[in-house]
Design an enzyme around this catalytic site. Sequence first.
Site, PDB file in Angstrom:
ATOM      1  N   GLY A  13      13.390 -10.634   4.197  1.00 23.49           N
ATOM      2  CA  GLY A  13      13.969 -10.741   6.050  1.00 23.49           C
ATOM      3  C   GLY A  13      14.450  -9.285   5.912  1.00 23.49           C
ATOM      4  O   GLY A  13      14.879  -9.946   7.253  1.00 23.49           O
ATOM      5  N   ASN A  34      12.693  -7.393   8.048  1.00 23.88           N
ATOM      6  CA  ASN A  34      12.214  -7.523   9.398  1.00 23.88           C
ATOM      7  C   ASN A  34      12.942  -8.646  10.294  1.00 23.88           C
ATOM      8  O   ASN A  34      13.213  -8.108  11.752  1.00 23.88           O
ATOM      9  CB  ASN A  34      11.165  -7.793  10.259  1.00 23.88           C
ATOM     10  CG  ASN A  34      10.153  -6.667   9.572  1.00 23.88           C
ATOM     11  OD1 ASN A  34       9.853  -6.176  10.136  1.00 23.88           O
ATOM     12  ND2 ASN A  34       9.034  -6.747   8.417  1.00 23.88           N
ATOM     13  N   MET A  54       4.482 -15.349   3.936  1.00 23.12           N
ATOM     14  CA  MET A  54       3.503 -14.859   3.142  1.00 23.12           C
ATOM     15  C   MET A  54       2.399 -16.272   2.904  1.00 23.12           C
ATOM     16  O   MET A  54       2.669 -16.779   1.031  1.00 23.12           O
ATOM     17  CB  MET A  54       3.941 -14.660   1.857  1.00 23.12           C
ATOM     18  CG  MET A  54       4.996 -13.338   1.632  1.00 23.12           C
ATOM     19  SD  MET A  54       4.137 -11.925   2.394  1.00 23.12           S
ATOM     20  CE  MET A  54       3.246 -11.412   1.370  1.00 23.12           C
ATOM     21  N   ASN A  78       2.745 -11.585  14.203  1.00 25.46           N
ATOM     22  CA  ASN A  78       2.731 -11.632  12.976  1.00 25.46           C
ATOM     23  C   ASN A  78       3.271  -9.656  12.856  1.00 25.46           C
ATOM     24  O   ASN A  78       2.111  -9.035  13.911  1.00 25.46           O
ATOM     25  CB  ASN A  78       1.347 -11.810  12.136  1.00 25.46           C
ATOM     26  CG  ASN A  78       1.782 -11.453  10.648  1.00 25.46           C
ATOM     27  OD1 ASN A  78       2.700 -11.777  10.129  1.00 25.46           O
ATOM     28  ND2 ASN A  78       0.745 -10.697   9.846  1.00 25.46           N
ATOM     29  N   HIS A 127       2.011  -7.081  10.008  1.00 22.88           N
ATOM     30  CA  HIS A 127       1.370  -6.804   9.203  1.00 22.88           C
ATOM     31  C   HIS A 127       1.817  -4.555   8.787  1.00 22.88           C
ATOM     32  O   HIS A 127       1.735  -4.081   9.809  1.00 22.88           O
ATOM     33  CB  HIS A 127      -0.194  -6.984   9.558  1.00 22.88           C
ATOM     34  CG  HIS A 127      -1.182  -6.281   8.109  1.00 22.88           C
ATOM     35  ND1 HIS A 127      -0.993  -7.219   7.397  1.00 22.88           N
ATOM     36  CD2 HIS A 127      -1.847  -5.541   7.472  1.00 22.88           C
ATOM     37  CE1 HIS A 127      -1.603  -6.632   6.166  1.00 22.88           C
ATOM     38  NE2 HIS A 127      -2.243  -5.734   7.046  1.00 22.88           N
ATOM     39  N   LEU A 133      -7.395 -13.732   8.538  1.00 26.42           N
ATOM     40  CA  LEU A 133      -6.321 -13.758   8.279  1.00 26.42           C
ATOM     41  C   LEU A 133      -5.676 -12.178   8.883  1.00 26.42           C
ATOM     42  O   LEU A 133      -6.520 -10.856   8.353  1.00 26.42           O
ATOM     43  CB  LEU A 133      -6.063 -13.483   6.577  1.00 26.42           C
ATOM     44  CG  LEU A 133      -5.189 -12.735   5.907  1.00 26.42           C
ATOM     45  CD1 LEU A 133      -3.956 -13.824   5.861  1.00 26.42           C
ATOM     46  CD2 LEU A 133      -5.543 -12.573   4.497  1.00 26.42           C
ATOM     47  N   ASP A 134      -4.580 -11.258   9.449  1.00 25.39           N
ATOM     48  CA  ASP A 134      -4.703 -10.394   9.355  1.00 25.39           C
ATOM     49  C   ASP A 134      -5.147  -9.425  10.695  1.00 25.39           C
ATOM     50  O   ASP A 134      -5.408  -8.582  10.565  1.00 25.39           O
ATOM     51  CB  ASP A 134      -3.832  -9.197   8.649  1.00 25.39           C
ATOM     52  CG  ASP A 134      -2.723  -9.892   7.195  1.00 25.39           C
ATOM     53  OD1 ASP A 134      -2.557 -10.154   7.470  1.00 25.39           O
ATOM     54  OD2 ASP A 134      -3.284  -9.383   6.054  1.00 25.39           O
TER      55      ASP A 134
HETATM   56  C1  GRF Z   1       6.463  -6.465   5.640  1.00 23.06           C
HETATM   57  O1  GRF Z   1       6.325  -5.605   4.767  1.00 23.06           O
HETATM   58  C2  GRF Z   1       5.706  -7.158   6.048  1.00 23.06           C
HETATM   59  O2  GRF Z   1       4.999  -6.493   7.596  1.00 23.06           O
HETATM   60  C3  GRF Z   1       4.813  -7.828   5.727  1.00 23.06           C
HETATM   61  O3  GRF Z   1       5.482  -8.080   4.536  1.00 23.06           O
HETATM   62  C4  GRF Z   1       6.569  -7.404   4.497  1.00 23.06           C
HETATM   63  C5  GRF Z   1       8.273  -8.049   4.465  1.00 23.06           C
HETATM   64  O4  GRF Z   1       9.331  -7.849   4.588  1.00 23.06           O
HETATM   65  N1  GRF Z   1       4.343  -9.078   6.149  1.00 23.06           N
HETATM   66  P1  GRF Z   1      11.112  -8.627   4.885  1.00 23.06           P
HETATM   67  O5  GRF Z   1      10.631  -9.846   4.637  1.00 23.06           O
HETATM   68  O6  GRF Z   1      10.499  -7.999   6.265  1.00 23.06           O
HETATM   69  O7  GRF Z   1      11.847  -7.555   4.625  1.00 23.06           O
END
Ligand code: GRF
Length: 215
Positions: free
Chosen positions: A12, A14, A90, A107, A109, A144-145
């Site tokens: 978490g 981000n 995920m 999202n 990525h 996806l992505d």
């Molecule tokens: C990040 O690298 C994001 O880009 C990817 O999963 C990771 C999550 O990291 N989708 P966090 O949980 O936000 O630390």
Amino acid sequence: MKNIVILISGRGSNMEALIGARDRGDLPVNIAAVISNRPDAKGLETAAAAGIATRCLDHKAYAGRDAFDAALAACIDEFAPDLVVLAGFMRILTPDFVRHYEGRLLNIHPSLLPSFPGLHTHQRALDEGVRIHGCTVHFVTAELDHGPVVIQAAVPVLDGDDEASLAARVLRQEHQVYPQAVRWFAEGRLSLADGRVRVAGETAAVTALVAPGLR
Ligand code: GRF
């Protein structure tokens, strides 16, 4: 003020960057809830400590992807979000789920899409010998992505990099670009036409961040 719901599966960081930006007065949104598909997601504790409503829907408790995504959408919609923010969530999402949130699902990525969709992006970048790597914030489509790019940040791949050092360099940029993208959304400045994103009042240059060390 716009309402957002953040979906996580783990650390978490981000999500924390978004909370931090909000707390500094840099992100005019109400973070209505943080929802995880994993009960052990560390980010749930962080969100609760910040006084944000948390929910956990363990995907293993559902018969399949359709049942889980329907329950997830019902949980999200209780908070009536203007925007749903995937932050390390995920799970592959069903087309119905994606359609339901069309134009209001972002999202992040950890690669410069369309390079390296999927998992293990940093190791794959190293294996390919690319010189520039990075991250992408995009609107989500059923693929996806994939989807209209809001902002990307580029970082150099340095001699001696391993997966961890490259991941850390990219993550620092993720924590810059995600609050920026959500801020633009919150300000009503993002629009979508023909699969392209425009930021009102800006040239495309603001959507290309170049990390220190990249000439
Ligand atoms: C990040 O690298 C994001 O880009 C990817 O999963 C990771 C999550 O990291 N989708 P966090 O949980 O936000 O630390």
